[in-house]
Enzyme design. Structure first.
Site, PDB file in Angstrom:
ATOM      1  N   GLU A 177      -9.796  75.595  -2.782  1.00 45.58           N
ATOM      2  CA  GLU A 177      -9.059  75.301  -3.996  1.00 45.58           C
ATOM      3  C   GLU A 177      -7.704  75.686  -3.953  1.00 45.58           C
ATOM      4  O   GLU A 177      -7.552  76.395  -5.287  1.00 45.58           O
ATOM      5  CB  GLU A 177      -9.795  75.318  -5.054  1.00 45.58           C
ATOM      6  CG  GLU A 177     -11.025  74.311  -5.137  1.00 45.58           C
ATOM      7  CD  GLU A 177     -11.817  74.218  -6.357  1.00 45.58           C
ATOM      8  OE1 GLU A 177     -11.465  74.997  -7.359  1.00 45.58           O
ATOM      9  OE2 GLU A 177     -12.317  73.296  -6.550  1.00 45.58           O
ATOM     10  N   GLU A 375     -17.306  69.842  -2.383  1.00 47.65           N
ATOM     11  CA  GLU A 375     -17.898  69.874  -3.654  1.00 47.65           C
ATOM     12  C   GLU A 375     -18.177  68.709  -4.624  1.00 47.65           C
ATOM     13  O   GLU A 375     -16.996  68.116  -4.669  1.00 47.65           O
ATOM     14  CB  GLU A 375     -17.072  70.995  -4.383  1.00 47.65           C
ATOM     15  CG  GLU A 375     -17.157  72.566  -3.913  1.00 47.65           C
ATOM     16  CD  GLU A 375     -16.497  73.433  -4.709  1.00 47.65           C
ATOM     17  OE1 GLU A 375     -16.338  73.381  -5.792  1.00 47.65           O
ATOM     18  OE2 GLU A 375     -15.952  74.418  -3.774  1.00 47.65           O
TER      19      GLU A 375
HETATM   20  C1  BGP Z   1     -14.842  74.763  -8.192  1.00 46.80           C
HETATM   21  C2  BGP Z   1     -14.981  76.102  -7.442  1.00 46.80           C
HETATM   22  C3  BGP Z   1     -16.426  76.553  -7.286  1.00 46.80           C
HETATM   23  C4  BGP Z   1     -17.235  76.084  -8.438  1.00 46.80           C
HETATM   24  C5  BGP Z   1     -16.971  74.655  -9.021  1.00 46.80           C
HETATM   25  C6  BGP Z   1     -17.797  74.510 -10.315  1.00 46.80           C
HETATM   26  O1  BGP Z   1     -13.430  74.909  -8.781  1.00 46.80           O
HETATM   27  O2  BGP Z   1     -14.658  75.793  -5.875  1.00 46.80           O
HETATM   28  O3  BGP Z   1     -16.325  77.969  -7.124  1.00 46.80           O
HETATM   29  O4  BGP Z   1     -17.589  77.113  -9.077  1.00 46.80           O
HETATM   30  O5  BGP Z   1     -15.600  74.344  -8.985  1.00 46.80           O
HETATM   31  O6  BGP Z   1     -17.004  75.071 -11.087  1.00 46.80           O
HETATM   32  P1  BGP Z   1     -17.735  76.184 -12.229  1.00 46.80           P
HETATM   33  O7  BGP Z   1     -18.637  76.777 -11.549  1.00 46.80           O
HETATM   34  O8  BGP Z   1     -16.766  76.687 -13.160  1.00 46.80           O
HETATM   35  O9  BGP Z   1     -18.695  75.069 -13.145  1.00 46.80           O
END
Ligand code: BGP
Length: 479
Positions: A177, A375
């Site tokens: 990201e 993701e």
């Molecule tokens: C993305 C990241 C992850 C993950 C996900 C969910 O931005 O790459 O590392 O954490 O989001 O976000 P969160 O964990 O804040 O719910």
């Protein structure tokens, strides 16, 4: 509705959010190790401390203790029929501080064991090199990616991983990201660029961000060149956080704002894929008086180190309204407006499966490369019943609707899609809030926000649902 036969179904995590073992095997302190726990209910944010301070709650220190549970966890993924598993390599296990000359053998061995465990079940490891966990020492002593010196540290780290795992890992990503830094939130700059909040004082966030992102992009390109020299069969991608930005209305200024905001958040993909900066950015640097160090040699490197595929995360979409005080339509969150057509999660993330299909088309229209969704998931409060079961039907609904939209994009628009790794198959620490109670998993981990619990694993309802999705190559969604 047919996905390719070798479609990579799986799940994704990041080392710092799942592993724990923060001091095991010679590991150094990472930036994730100095982030305290936040809270969605009280809106307490995560705080970045100057080193590890006694008495603070650092949720990543133990996380889900995958470091000691990985065999059990991989066995759960295998039971669901996973074809692949995306994780990251904690930089500080390999180079605890960043400027050592030799990698740390115990750290390398941990990932050897993990990748062997995956292959035992025919699960393909997919690896992110830098996922919000660069060495704290690099951030503190060198100033993170605002310093050109960090390019070499990253390339050295990447090369050590490529050499060691050249026969065990085929799919790689350089920076997770990378484009989230566009949002001027200090935790983004520390997570993506290793820049500590106190080093930002008195500086223009955006100027620092553009410089840091440039050095990361050069580091990524150099790593890609090195990786391809080590194993020409490597597939090395970028990783973009994709939240499409829609116009709030069909007013022409709103349409233009949405298009310009997409440029502002996604130009990183242009550099990764085409190896050059878009023209509007040079105009913006001149207008803002930003003096970004981009050399002719850097430009050559960017051209030579382009990516093999585009990986992206997708959770939600945004909408933007044109504002009079933003005549150049510069990207800024203040111009976002809620989308009245969408509902949101308990963390305010707008739920929009159609946006995933939109995003896939957006990428495919601009870049002639295969895509991978690395993701996509639903963070929610889960409740374990007295009999140990967890009915997470809302997660099944979220994932099902997104997988359906994904399959429609493949079937109706012919999008070249390599795989789908949902976030995150096992409950882990949230990156944005540091909470354990923001759960994404098919596998429940007995641990709460306060860090209490046995760490015992158990299958949720969605576990059995996803197993069927994989078994039928997605077709069970339509039953
Ligand atoms: C993305 C990241 C992850 C993950 C996900 C969910 O931005 O790459 O590392 O954490 O989001 O976000 P969160 O964990 O804040 O719910």
């Amino acid at each position: 509705m047919s996905l390719r036969k070798d479609f990579l179904w799986g799940g994704a995590v990041a080392a710092h959010q799942i592993e724990g073992g923060w001091q095991e095997g010679g590991k150094g302190i990472s930036i994730a190790d100095v982030m305290t726990a936040g809270d969605n209910v009280t809106k307490k944010p995560r705080v970045i401390t100057d080193g590890v301070i006694e008495g603070e709650n650092y949720p990543n220190h133990e996380a889900s203790d995958f470091y000691h549970h990985y065999k059990e966890d991989i066995a759960h993924l295998a039971e669901m029929g996973f074809k692949c598993f995306r994780t990251s390599i904690a930089w500080t296990r390999i180079f605890p501080k960043c400027d050592e000359t030799e990698p740390n053998e115990a750290g390398l061995q941990f990932y050897d064991d993990l990748f062997d465990e995956c292959h035992k079940y025919g699960i393909e490891p997919i690896v992110t090199l830098s996922h919000f966990e660069m060495p704290f020492y690099m951030a503190k002593e060198y100033g993170g990616f605002a310093n050109r010196a960090c390019i070499d540290f990253f390339v050295k780290f990447a090369t050590a991983c490529f050499e060691r795992y050249k026969d065990k890992v085929k799919y790689w990503m350089t920076f997770n990201e990378i484009n989230n830094q566009a949002d001027p939130i200090p935790h983004h700059l520390v997570q993506e660029g290793g820049i500590l909040p106190w080093d930002l004082e008195g500086k223009d966030y955006e100027e620092v961000m553009y410089q840091s992102a440039h050095y990361e992009l050069v580091a990524s390109a150099l790593a890609i060149k090195a990786g391809h020299a080590i194993n020409p069969d490597f597939k090395i991608g970028c990783m973009i956080a994709m939240c499409p930005i829609y116009p709030a209305t069909c007013k022409p200024e709103d349409i233009l704002a949405a298009s310009r905001f997409m440029q502002g958040k996604y130009w990183y993909t242009d550099v990764h894929v085409k190896g050059k900066y878009p023209n509007w950015l040079a105009k913006k640097f001149a207008r803002k008086g930003y003096n970004i160090d981009i050399t002719e040699e850097d430009k050559k490197i960017l051209k030579e180190g382009v990516v093999d595929y585009i990986a992206f995360s997708y959770y939600m979409s945004y909408a933007v309204e044109a504002k009079e005080d933003n005549p150049y339509y510069d990207y800024r969150e203040a111009d976002f407006v809620p989308n009245g057509y969408l509902k949101a999660s308990d963390w305010g993330w707008q739920i929009d499966p159609v946006g995933l299909r939109y995003a896939m088309n957006w990428f495919a229209d601009r870049f002639d490369l295969p895509l991978m969704i690395v993701e996509n998931g639903f963070g929610a409060y889960d409740k374990m019943e007295d009999d140990g079961s967890v009915d997470d039907s809302y997660r099944i609904e979220y994932l099902g609707n997104h997988i359906k939209a994904m399959m429609e994009a493949v079937e109706c628009e012919g999008i070249d899609l390599m795989g789908y790794t949902m976030w995150a198959p096992i409950d882990i620490v949230s990156a944005s809030t540091g909470e354990m109670d923001k759960r994404y998993g098919f596998v429940y981990v007995d641990k709460n926000n306060a860090g209490e619990g046995t760490l015992a694993r158990s299958r949720k309802k969605s576990f059995y649902w996803y197993k069927k999705v994989i078994e039928t190559n997605g077709m069970s969604i339509f039953e």
